[in-house]
Design a protein around this motif. Structure first.
Motif, PDB file in Angstrom:
ATOM      1  N   GLY A 198       0.812  -1.208   0.000  1.00  0.00           N
ATOM      2  CA  GLY A 198       0.000   0.000   0.000  1.00  0.00           C
ATOM      3  C   GLY A 198       0.845   1.258   0.000  1.00  0.00           C
ATOM      4  O   GLY A 198       0.510   2.254  -0.659  1.00  0.00           O
ATOM      5  N   ARG A 199       1.970   1.224   0.711  1.00  0.00           N
ATOM      6  CA  ARG A 199       2.866   2.382   0.720  1.00  0.00           C
ATOM      7  C   ARG A 199       3.600   2.520  -0.611  1.00  0.00           C
ATOM      8  O   ARG A 199       3.918   3.627  -1.033  1.00  0.00           O
ATOM      9  CB  ARG A 199       3.845   2.265   1.895  1.00  0.00           C
ATOM     10  CG  ARG A 199       3.172   2.465   3.252  1.00  0.00           C
ATOM     11  CD  ARG A 199       4.148   2.424   4.401  1.00  0.00           C
ATOM     12  NE  ARG A 199       4.518   1.075   4.783  1.00  0.00           N
ATOM     13  CZ  ARG A 199       3.842   0.317   5.652  1.00  0.00           C
ATOM     14  NH1 ARG A 199       2.725   0.781   6.213  1.00  0.00           N
ATOM     15  NH2 ARG A 199       4.252  -0.896   5.971  1.00  0.00           N
ATOM     16  N   ARG A 200       3.883   1.397  -1.272  1.00  0.00           N
ATOM     17  CA  ARG A 200       4.529   1.452  -2.588  1.00  0.00           C
ATOM     18  C   ARG A 200       3.612   2.121  -3.614  1.00  0.00           C
ATOM     19  O   ARG A 200       4.023   3.035  -4.336  1.00  0.00           O
ATOM     20  CB  ARG A 200       4.893   0.035  -3.053  1.00  0.00           C
ATOM     21  CG  ARG A 200       5.459  -0.022  -4.476  1.00  0.00           C
ATOM     22  CD  ARG A 200       5.628  -1.466  -4.937  1.00  0.00           C
ATOM     23  NE  ARG A 200       4.359  -2.175  -5.070  1.00  0.00           N
ATOM     24  CZ  ARG A 200       3.581  -2.124  -6.140  1.00  0.00           C
ATOM     25  NH1 ARG A 200       3.916  -1.387  -7.184  1.00  0.00           N
ATOM     26  NH2 ARG A 200       2.448  -2.812  -6.180  1.00  0.00           N
ATOM     27  N   VAL A 201       2.368   1.670  -3.698  1.00  0.00           N
ATOM     28  CA  VAL A 201       1.420   2.264  -4.641  1.00  0.00           C
ATOM     29  C   VAL A 201       1.086   3.693  -4.221  1.00  0.00           C
ATOM     30  O   VAL A 201       0.995   4.604  -5.038  1.00  0.00           O
ATOM     31  CB  VAL A 201       0.163   1.389  -4.751  1.00  0.00           C
ATOM     32  CG1 VAL A 201      -0.876   2.031  -5.667  1.00  0.00           C
ATOM     33  CG2 VAL A 201       0.530  -0.013  -5.252  1.00  0.00           C
ATOM     34  N   ASN A 202       0.826   3.876  -2.917  1.00  0.00           N
ATOM     35  CA  ASN A 202       0.712   5.201  -2.312  1.00  0.00           C
ATOM     36  C   ASN A 202      -0.375   6.059  -2.946  1.00  0.00           C
ATOM     37  O   ASN A 202      -0.160   7.203  -3.333  1.00  0.00           O
ATOM     38  CB  ASN A 202       2.059   5.942  -2.368  1.00  0.00           C
ATOM     39  CG  ASN A 202       2.070   7.168  -1.466  1.00  0.00           C
ATOM     40  OD1 ASN A 202       1.420   7.191  -0.425  1.00  0.00           O
ATOM     41  ND2 ASN A 202       2.820   8.182  -1.854  1.00  0.00           N
ATOM     42  N   VAL A 203      -1.570   5.485  -3.060  1.00  0.00           N
ATOM     43  CA  VAL A 203      -2.717   6.234  -3.566  1.00  0.00           C
ATOM     44  C   VAL A 203      -3.840   6.145  -2.519  1.00  0.00           C
ATOM     45  O   VAL A 203      -4.310   5.051  -2.214  1.00  0.00           O
ATOM     46  CB  VAL A 203      -3.208   5.679  -4.914  1.00  0.00           C
ATOM     47  CG1 VAL A 203      -4.482   6.392  -5.359  1.00  0.00           C
ATOM     48  CG2 VAL A 203      -2.122   5.819  -5.979  1.00  0.00           C
ATOM     49  N   PRO A 204      -4.276   7.274  -1.971  1.00  0.00           N
ATOM     50  CA  PRO A 204      -5.342   7.227  -0.975  1.00  0.00           C
ATOM     51  C   PRO A 204      -6.709   7.011  -1.610  1.00  0.00           C
ATOM     52  O   PRO A 204      -6.887   7.143  -2.824  1.00  0.00           O
ATOM     53  CB  PRO A 204      -5.266   8.615  -0.331  1.00  0.00           C
ATOM     54  CG  PRO A 204      -4.765   9.496  -1.435  1.00  0.00           C
ATOM     55  CD  PRO A 204      -3.810   8.645  -2.229  1.00  0.00           C
ATOM     56  N   SER A 210      -3.172   1.580   4.140  1.00  0.00           N
ATOM     57  CA  SER A 210      -1.808   2.084   4.224  1.00  0.00           C
ATOM     58  C   SER A 210      -1.565   3.282   3.326  1.00  0.00           C
ATOM     59  O   SER A 210      -0.640   4.068   3.568  1.00  0.00           O
ATOM     60  CB  SER A 210      -0.817   0.962   3.886  1.00  0.00           C
ATOM     61  OG  SER A 210      -1.001  -0.140   4.764  1.00  0.00           O
ATOM     62  N   GLY A 211      -2.347   3.454   2.270  1.00  0.00           N
ATOM     63  CA  GLY A 211      -2.227   4.628   1.413  1.00  0.00           C
ATOM     64  C   GLY A 211      -2.996   5.831   1.904  1.00  0.00           C
ATOM     65  O   GLY A 211      -2.897   6.915   1.324  1.00  0.00           O
ATOM     66  N   GLY A 212      -3.780   5.660   2.971  1.00  0.00           N
ATOM     67  CA  GLY A 212      -4.513   6.769   3.559  1.00  0.00           C
ATOM     68  C   GLY A 212      -5.921   6.934   3.020  1.00  0.00           C
ATOM     69  O   GLY A 212      -6.261   6.444   1.940  1.00  0.00           O
ATOM     70  N   VAL A 213      -6.739   7.635   3.816  1.00  0.00           N
ATOM     71  CA  VAL A 213      -8.137   7.908   3.468  1.00  0.00           C
ATOM     72  C   VAL A 213      -8.450   9.337   3.884  1.00  0.00           C
ATOM     73  O   VAL A 213      -8.151   9.738   5.014  1.00  0.00           O
ATOM     74  CB  VAL A 213      -9.090   6.930   4.183  1.00  0.00           C
ATOM     75  CG1 VAL A 213     -10.543   7.283   3.898  1.00  0.00           C
ATOM     76  CG2 VAL A 213      -8.798   5.483   3.790  1.00  0.00           C
ATOM     77  N   ARG A 251      -0.197  -1.567   9.339  1.00  0.00           N
ATOM     78  CA  ARG A 251      -0.965  -0.915   8.280  1.00  0.00           C
ATOM     79  C   ARG A 251      -0.564   0.563   8.146  1.00  0.00           C
ATOM     80  O   ARG A 251      -0.376   1.066   7.061  1.00  0.00           O
ATOM     81  CB  ARG A 251      -2.468  -0.973   8.576  1.00  0.00           C
ATOM     82  CG  ARG A 251      -3.037  -2.340   8.804  1.00  0.00           C
ATOM     83  CD  ARG A 251      -3.231  -3.118   7.538  1.00  0.00           C
ATOM     84  NE  ARG A 251      -3.984  -4.309   7.848  1.00  0.00           N
ATOM     85  CZ  ARG A 251      -3.457  -5.449   8.320  1.00  0.00           C
ATOM     86  NH1 ARG A 251      -2.145  -5.535   8.498  1.00  0.00           N
ATOM     87  NH2 ARG A 251      -4.210  -6.490   8.596  1.00  0.00           N
ATOM     88  N   GLY A 252      -0.511   1.257   9.289  1.00  0.00           N
ATOM     89  CA  GLY A 252      -0.226   2.679   9.248  1.00  0.00           C
ATOM     90  C   GLY A 252      -1.333   3.427   8.535  1.00  0.00           C
ATOM     91  O   GLY A 252      -2.517   3.200   8.752  1.00  0.00           O
TER      92      GLY A 252
END
Length: 470
Positions: free
Chosen positions: A302-308, A333-336, A363-364
């Motif tokens: 999720g951090r690699r793709v990094n798209v919320p 992991s990419g945020g919301v 998850r972060g």
């Protein structure tokens, strides 16, 4: 089954970020009253329009007897519609057996009243493998039952039924749980799931994460992947292998007047993942897992793709059975950011939590801006609002979540075990929870608030008295 050329092409596309919002849209969605922003999202997200051409799948060889394999006929009708410049592919009254359905740009798959698409229970019907996500991690796996990759202006509409035919003899036993038909010695997903997650943590290229046969990782039901202008409207979805409606890395998605009734393992109702400008309106969810769960990838991948996931409006929906009603996580992991839910009803003895946020230090991710108002909540088995940083792995793994900006107002509850269960970390507290005009009804146990900064209660009661949070 998966050529190197196709793998490299898909890998290259998977690395692209979702394009930035245009300047006008970005300006209209920032600042000011949050519900004015919600209105602007709701106004901008409209279903695509299609030419009036119609393509009846029977004209391409489909037979509605529930036995004849109609896969090739449906694919031919979709291909003809696409090549003609778009229109509607009609599934008329009858029972049509099919394998994987692949949507193409400018095509509306219209499932009429009295029609039932029966999806094959043979996993080979979902080959060749496609680029997809399994629990927030990219891989090549069985195709979702209805799949589109990189398409524009697509739809699944009508008042018919999409039947995945999953049960305790098909798909569900792969979960590896005896409550879903699995018996010791039978195939299960555990080993492949662990291997996939290990590959992701090690940074293995997606082209090497090839599963499918022998992996037993169940596909989602409907997945538009890297698509724009998506409409899913009117249909009833039953008996799904896994997640039901799973827009991934997509934009301008309208899910409207859909009924989801399926109680298998991981049978989430609607999971927008790393997607933006999404409206979920007038739907009914009766599920074996979370009714709606907003996601953005899992852990390192999720951090690699990094798209919320961002700019999501849920309105006028009914939530029945489910682990959570309106949920964020756990794969976040990419945020919301900027999620709105309004004018919804929730109630069931089998609804565990009404508003659920689940994450941990593996998850972060972040939550920035969650807004809820005008919710009628009847019976909830657990907490009404649950923000839990201790989901699964819990603390101590280096990627603390950042959750705040939660605003809930004008909510009535009949009965619940607990009003609030808010559990942050000492070194990463929950920041900013505001409740206004909330009646939690009859609650059985005291609320919990651990490591919460700025908890504001305005006219909040439980058991007929002002809510006291220890």
């Amino acid at each position: 089954m998966l050529s190197r050329r196709n793998a490299m092409r898909a890998m290259a596309m998977s690395a692209f970020a979702v394009p930035a919002l245009d300047a006008e849209a970005a300006h209209s969605l920032t600042g000011g009253d949050p519900w004015a922003r919600a209105n602007r999202v709701a106004a901008r997200v409209r279903g695509p329009r299609f030419p009036r051409r119609r393509f009846d799948i029977r004209d391409y060889g489909a037979v509605g007897d529930g036995v004849t394999d109609c896969t090739a006929a449906i694919r031919s009708a979709i291909g003809a519609c696409h090549e003609a410049g778009g229109g509607h592919v009609d599934v008329p009254e009858g029972r049509y057996l099919t394998g994987a359905v692949r949507l193409l740009s400018d095509v509306d798959l219209h499932v009429a009243a009295g029609a039932r698409l029966l999806f094959s229970t043979d996993p080979k019907a979902y080959l060749p493998l496609v680029l997809t996500r399994f629990e927030g991690v990219e891989l090549y796996n069985y195709a979702p039952l209805i799949y589109a990759y990189g398409q524009r202006n697509i739809a699944v509409t009508g008042s018919g039924v999409l039947d995945g035919q999953a049960d305790n003899d098909h798909w569900w036993p792969w979960k590896g749980s005896d409550s879903y038909g699995w018996e010791p010695g039978e195939p299960r997903q555990a080993e492949a799931r662990a291997a996939l997650f290990a590959q992701a943590e090690e940074g293995a290229p997606v082209e090497r994460r090839v599963y499918g046969e022998g992996g037993y990782l169940r596909p989602s039901f409907i997945q538009p992947y890297r698509c724009r202008n998506v409409l899913i409207e009117g249909v009833t979805i039953v008996n799904s292998p896994m997640w039901e409606i799973h827009p991934t890395l997509s934009e301008n998605v309208l899910v409207q007047n859909v009924t989801v009734e399926t109680h298998g393992p991981n049978n989430d109702g609607c999971n927008p993942e790393s997607s933006r400008m999404v409206v979920i309106r007038g739907c009914t969810f009766d599920t074996g897992d979370d009714c709606i769960a907003i996601k953005s990838g899992r852990n390192a991948d999720g951090r690699r793709v990094n798209v919320p996931s961002e700019y999501i409006v849920v309105e006028g929906c009914t939530f029945r059975d489910g682990h959570g009603g309106m949920t964020i996580g756990s794969e976040m992991s990419g945020g919301v950011r900027e999620v709105f839910i309004r004018d919804c009803a929730m109630s069931s003895p089998n609804l565990n939590i009404a508003l659920r946020f689940k994450t941990n230090s593996v998850r972060g991710g972040f939550v920035e801006g969650f807004h809820a108002r005008n919710l009628e909540i009847g019976q909830v088995g657990g907490a009404v609002i649950d923000v839990d940083f201790f989901y699964e792995e819990g603390p101590g793994h280096g990627f603390n979540p950042a959750v705040g900006g939660i605003d809930v107002r004008d909510v009535t509850v009949r009965t619940a075990k607990r009003a609030l269960n808010l559990r942050g970390y000492a070194d990463a507290p929950i920041r900013g929870v505001t409740l206004t005009d909330v009646d939690f009804g009859a609650t059985a146990t005291p609320s919990v608030a651990e490591h919460v900064e700025s908890l504001v209660l305005r006219n909040v009661i439980a058991n007929g008295e002002p809510l006291i949070v220890p």
